[in-house]
Motif scaffolding. Sequence first.
Motif, PDB file in Angstrom:
ATOM      1  N   PHE A   1      38.972  31.573 124.322  1.00 53.28           N
ATOM      2  CA  PHE A   1      40.383  31.215 124.261  1.00 53.28           C
ATOM      3  C   PHE A   1      41.046  31.656 122.960  1.00 53.28           C
ATOM      4  CE2 PHE A   1      43.945  28.255 123.781  1.00 53.28           C
ATOM      5  CZ  PHE A   1      44.585  28.542 124.974  1.00 53.28           C
ATOM      6  N   ARG A   2      40.241  31.635 121.854  1.00 49.71           N
ATOM      7  CA  ARG A   2      40.883  31.760 120.544  1.00 49.71           C
ATOM      8  C   ARG A   2      41.048  33.175 120.017  1.00 49.71           C
ATOM      9  NH1 ARG A   2      38.064  26.860 117.959  1.00 49.71           N
ATOM     10  NH2 ARG A   2      39.424  25.213 118.714  1.00 49.71           N
ATOM     11  N   HIS A   3      40.180  34.091 120.380  1.00 43.91           N
ATOM     12  CA  HIS A   3      40.129  35.337 119.605  1.00 43.91           C
ATOM     13  C   HIS A   3      40.946  36.492 120.187  1.00 43.91           C
ATOM     14  CE1 HIS A   3      37.452  33.004 117.331  1.00 43.91           C
ATOM     15  NE2 HIS A   3      36.418  33.115 118.131  1.00 43.91           N
ATOM     16  N   GLY A   4      42.081  36.170 120.769  1.00 44.76           N
ATOM     17  CA  GLY A   4      43.001  37.226 121.214  1.00 44.76           C
ATOM     18  C   GLY A   4      42.816  37.643 122.660  1.00 44.76           C
ATOM     19  N   TRP A   5      41.767  37.133 123.338  1.00 42.15           N
ATOM     20  CA  TRP A   5      41.472  37.603 124.708  1.00 42.15           C
ATOM     21  C   TRP A   5      42.549  37.210 125.703  1.00 42.15           C
ATOM     22  CZ3 TRP A   5      38.122  41.164 124.196  1.00 42.15           C
ATOM     23  CH2 TRP A   5      37.103  41.047 123.258  1.00 42.15           C
ATOM     24  N   MET A   6      43.269  36.144 125.416  1.00 50.23           N
ATOM     25  CA  MET A   6      44.261  35.658 126.382  1.00 50.23           C
ATOM     26  C   MET A   6      45.488  36.573 126.463  1.00 50.23           C
ATOM     27  SD  MET A   6      42.986  33.037 127.781  1.00 50.23           S
ATOM     28  CE  MET A   6      41.256  33.420 127.634  1.00 50.23           C
TER      29      MET A   6
ATOM     30  N   LEU B   1      45.253  39.665 127.154  1.00 45.10           N
ATOM     31  CA  LEU B   1      44.961  40.760 128.094  1.00 45.10           C
ATOM     32  C   LEU B   1      45.459  40.424 129.495  1.00 45.10           C
ATOM     33  CD1 LEU B   1      41.284  41.635 127.069  1.00 45.10           C
ATOM     34  CD2 LEU B   1      43.420  42.397 126.033  1.00 45.10           C
ATOM     35  N   ASN B   2      45.722  41.508 130.235  1.00 43.30           N
ATOM     36  CA  ASN B   2      46.037  41.357 131.651  1.00 43.30           C
ATOM     37  C   ASN B   2      44.694  41.296 132.381  1.00 43.30           C
ATOM     38  OD1 ASN B   2      47.043  41.586 134.250  1.00 43.30           O
ATOM     39  ND2 ASN B   2      47.332  43.828 134.109  1.00 43.30           N
ATOM     40  N   ALA B   3      44.113  40.082 132.423  1.00 43.90           N
ATOM     41  CA  ALA B   3      42.718  40.006 132.877  1.00 43.90           C
ATOM     42  C   ALA B   3      42.434  38.770 133.717  1.00 43.90           C
ATOM     43  CB  ALA B   3      41.797  39.999 131.662  1.00 43.90           C
ATOM     44  N   ASP B   4      41.382  38.919 134.539  1.00 42.45           N
ATOM     45  CA  ASP B   4      40.758  37.760 135.179  1.00 42.45           C
ATOM     46  C   ASP B   4      39.487  37.493 134.388  1.00 42.45           C
ATOM     47  OD1 ASP B   4      42.515  37.235 137.264  1.00 42.45           O
ATOM     48  OD2 ASP B   4      41.699  38.929 138.409  1.00 42.45           O
ATOM     49  N   TYR B   5      39.249  36.251 134.073  1.00 42.07           N
ATOM     50  CA  TYR B   5      38.109  35.914 133.214  1.00 42.07           C
ATOM     51  C   TYR B   5      37.006  35.243 134.035  1.00 42.07           C
ATOM     52  CZ  TYR B   5      41.802  36.654 129.815  1.00 42.07           C
ATOM     53  OH  TYR B   5      42.831  37.210 129.105  1.00 42.07           O
ATOM     54  N   THR B   6      35.771  35.547 133.653  1.00 37.20           N
ATOM     55  CA  THR B   6      34.638  34.833 134.243  1.00 37.20           C
ATOM     56  C   THR B   6      33.846  34.233 133.085  1.00 37.20           C
ATOM     57  OG1 THR B   6      34.505  36.388 136.086  1.00 37.20           O
ATOM     58  CG2 THR B   6      32.569  35.033 135.689  1.00 37.20           C
ATOM     59  N   ALA B   7      33.582  32.942 133.165  1.00 33.86           N
ATOM     60  CA  ALA B   7      32.825  32.273 132.102  1.00 33.86           C
ATOM     61  C   ALA B   7      31.489  31.838 132.685  1.00 33.86           C
ATOM     62  CB  ALA B   7      33.603  31.052 131.601  1.00 33.86           C
ATOM     63  N   ALA B   8      30.396  32.252 132.014  1.00 34.77           N
ATOM     64  CA  ALA B   8      29.059  31.891 132.492  1.00 34.77           C
ATOM     65  C   ALA B   8      28.318  31.139 131.393  1.00 34.77           C
ATOM     66  CB  ALA B   8      28.288  33.156 132.866  1.00 34.77           C
ATOM     67  N   ASP B   9      27.647  30.081 131.767  1.00 34.60           N
ATOM     68  CA  ASP B   9      26.868  29.303 130.799  1.00 34.60           C
ATOM     69  C   ASP B   9      25.840  28.517 131.608  1.00 34.60           C
ATOM     70  OD1 ASP B   9      27.544  28.215 127.670  1.00 34.60           O
ATOM     71  OD2 ASP B   9      26.202  26.959 128.868  1.00 34.60           O
ATOM     72  N   TYR B  10      24.705  28.187 130.982  1.00 33.97           N
ATOM     73  CA  TYR B  10      23.689  27.460 131.765  1.00 33.97           C
ATOM     74  C   TYR B  10      23.815  25.940 131.655  1.00 33.97           C
ATOM     75  CZ  TYR B  10      20.465  26.864 127.667  1.00 33.97           C
ATOM     76  OH  TYR B  10      19.865  26.548 126.486  1.00 33.97           O
ATOM     77  N   ALA B  11      24.705  25.462 130.779  1.00 35.95           N
ATOM     78  CA  ALA B  11      24.786  24.012 130.565  1.00 35.95           C
ATOM     79  C   ALA B  11      26.054  23.445 131.207  1.00 35.95           C
ATOM     80  CB  ALA B  11      24.781  23.707 129.072  1.00 35.95           C
ATOM     81  N   ALA B  12      25.843  22.544 132.167  1.00 36.58           N
ATOM     82  CA  ALA B  12      26.989  21.967 132.880  1.00 36.58           C
ATOM     83  C   ALA B  12      27.921  21.219 131.927  1.00 36.58           C
ATOM     84  CB  ALA B  12      26.495  21.033 133.972  1.00 36.58           C
ATOM     85  N   GLY B  13      27.310  20.474 130.971  1.00 33.12           N
ATOM     86  CA  GLY B  13      28.109  19.684 130.025  1.00 33.12           C
ATOM     87  C   GLY B  13      29.029  20.561 129.183  1.00 33.12           C
ATOM     88  N   MET B  14      28.622  21.806 128.963  1.00 36.09           N
ATOM     89  CA  MET B  14      29.447  22.722 128.167  1.00 36.09           C
ATOM     90  C   MET B  14      30.516  23.372 129.041  1.00 36.09           C
ATOM     91  SD  MET B  14      28.388  22.542 125.080  1.00 36.09           S
ATOM     92  CE  MET B  14      29.173  23.931 124.315  1.00 36.09           C
ATOM     93  N   ILE B  15      30.087  23.879 130.193  1.00 38.15           N
ATOM     94  CA  ILE B  15      31.018  24.703 130.984  1.00 38.15           C
ATOM     95  C   ILE B  15      32.176  23.866 131.544  1.00 38.15           C
ATOM     96  CG2 ILE B  15      29.990  24.649 133.311  1.00 38.15           C
ATOM     97  CD1 ILE B  15      30.218  27.784 133.180  1.00 38.15           C
ATOM     98  N   VAL B  16      31.934  22.586 131.797  1.00 35.21           N
ATOM     99  CA  VAL B  16      33.058  21.783 132.296  1.00 35.21           C
ATOM    100  C   VAL B  16      34.124  21.601 131.204  1.00 35.21           C
ATOM    101  CG1 VAL B  16      31.827  20.559 134.139  1.00 35.21           C
ATOM    102  CG2 VAL B  16      31.915  19.567 131.876  1.00 35.21           C
ATOM    103  N   GLN B  17      33.676  21.631 129.953  1.00 34.19           N
ATOM    104  CA  GLN B  17      34.660  21.568 128.854  1.00 34.19           C
ATOM    105  C   GLN B  17      35.481  22.858 128.819  1.00 34.19           C
ATOM    106  OE1 GLN B  17      33.149  20.076 125.022  1.00 34.19           O
ATOM    107  NE2 GLN B  17      31.283  19.493 126.076  1.00 34.19           N
ATOM    108  N   GLY B  18      34.789  23.995 129.058  1.00 37.56           N
ATOM    109  CA  GLY B  18      35.482  25.287 129.111  1.00 37.56           C
ATOM    110  C   GLY B  18      36.488  25.305 130.256  1.00 37.56           C
ATOM    111  N   ARG B  19      36.072  24.757 131.388  1.00 33.14           N
ATOM    112  CA  ARG B  19      36.983  24.762 132.545  1.00 33.14           C
ATOM    113  C   ARG B  19      38.195  23.872 132.271  1.00 33.14           C
ATOM    114  NH1 ARG B  19      35.068  22.946 138.455  1.00 33.14           N
ATOM    115  NH2 ARG B  19      34.847  20.984 137.334  1.00 33.14           N
TER     116      ARG B  19
END
Length: 344
Positions: free
Chosen positions: A198-203, A205-223
């Motif tokens: 979210f922070r480093h300029g990626w937003m 872009l004209n883009a669709d983002y995919t976020a992958a992580d193995y920890a549910a507790g982390m990825i729900v925060q990202g979502r």
Amino acid sequence: MIESKVICPTCKKNSINDRYQTYWMCNECGEKYSCINGIPKLYLEDALGKVDKEVKDDDYKYMAWFYNFWMPFYMLPVRPIKVSIKLWMAYFLLVFSFIFLFFNVIDLIAIRGIGSATIYDFLLFVPLVIFIFLLSKQPRYAYLLLLAIPIKIILSFRNFVPEKTHSSVHKEFQEEYLESDERLKMLDIASGSGNSLFRHGWMKLNADYTAADYAAGMIVQGRRLMSKHKVPADFILADATKLPFKSETFDISTNYGAVNGFTDPESALKEMVRVTKKGGKILFLDEREYESATWLENVYFKKVFAYNNTIVGCPVELLPDDLEDIQVHQVYEFVYICTARKKM
Ligand SMILES: C[S@@+](CC[C@H](N)C(=O)[O-])C[C@H]1O[C@@H](n2cnc3c(N)ncnc32)[C@H](O)[C@@H]1O
Ligand SMILES: [Zn+2]
């Protein structure tokens, strides 16, 4: 559509067509993958590497909920004081509480005598035992409590100036994508709370983002973060060393803060490059010490900053051959960024 990008972790075919909020199913081999909070878990727990599993259980299971506290906390001496005033206050509170509890016990044993112990002494003894127990379980915090001030002093005298800053590396990397008419596909591996994505300029872009992580507790925060800002993003629970994505799917693939801690960083880098399109680019960031670090900075780096890393430094030697223009930048005292392009 996310199903056009994913492959089944079991049979490696792009045939997951049955998608529900409760499970996804591969129509080729029939394997069912459970969803956690609606996010599909496209990896097999038993196939995780040894260190990946340990780190997941220690840091990203229950501790995931406190990530936004403990992650900046062990970077305390490295971050500018103005962004970490509250954490420094927490630090001094912890240190003074520990000293107070400790000296109360010494006072009881050496001066007043154990026979004079009161309920008040007992009430002070319990938190001291808990404190010592927690520090013995997580020794990096014991080192942090000891080293935060000396390291802060050393760093303030050092005044490290990078050849390229964190933001200029990002700016240069993103430049060619800013005017893209074509909708880009960007993958952030080990995306966690989504802060870096979210922070480093990626937003911009004209883009669709995919976020992958193995920890549910982390990825729900990202979502949660991406939902709040209405970012077009998909979320997948995935193991970075066995990505459940088709080859050559993404224009850009990134990984912030996880490469050096994988059981098998070589496979993770290969996977990152495999899923990136020819001519696409990769960027990853992790811990590396600068050359002139003192002995004490070394101790801090090994015991606190990079405490669970399997490799030290930027693993350029592990990068696959189909990359060109590989660049490594020391952007902070303890952090490198590596960028590269996948050959056409
Ligand atoms: C230090 S955090 C960085 C999170 C995020 N990239 C950021 O910059 O805020 C590391 C992340 O890597 C994830 N991770 C660690 N090992 C992994 C693996 N083998 N596969 C997928 N994710 C992994 C953890 O769950 C955690 O979210
Ligand atoms: Zn399958």
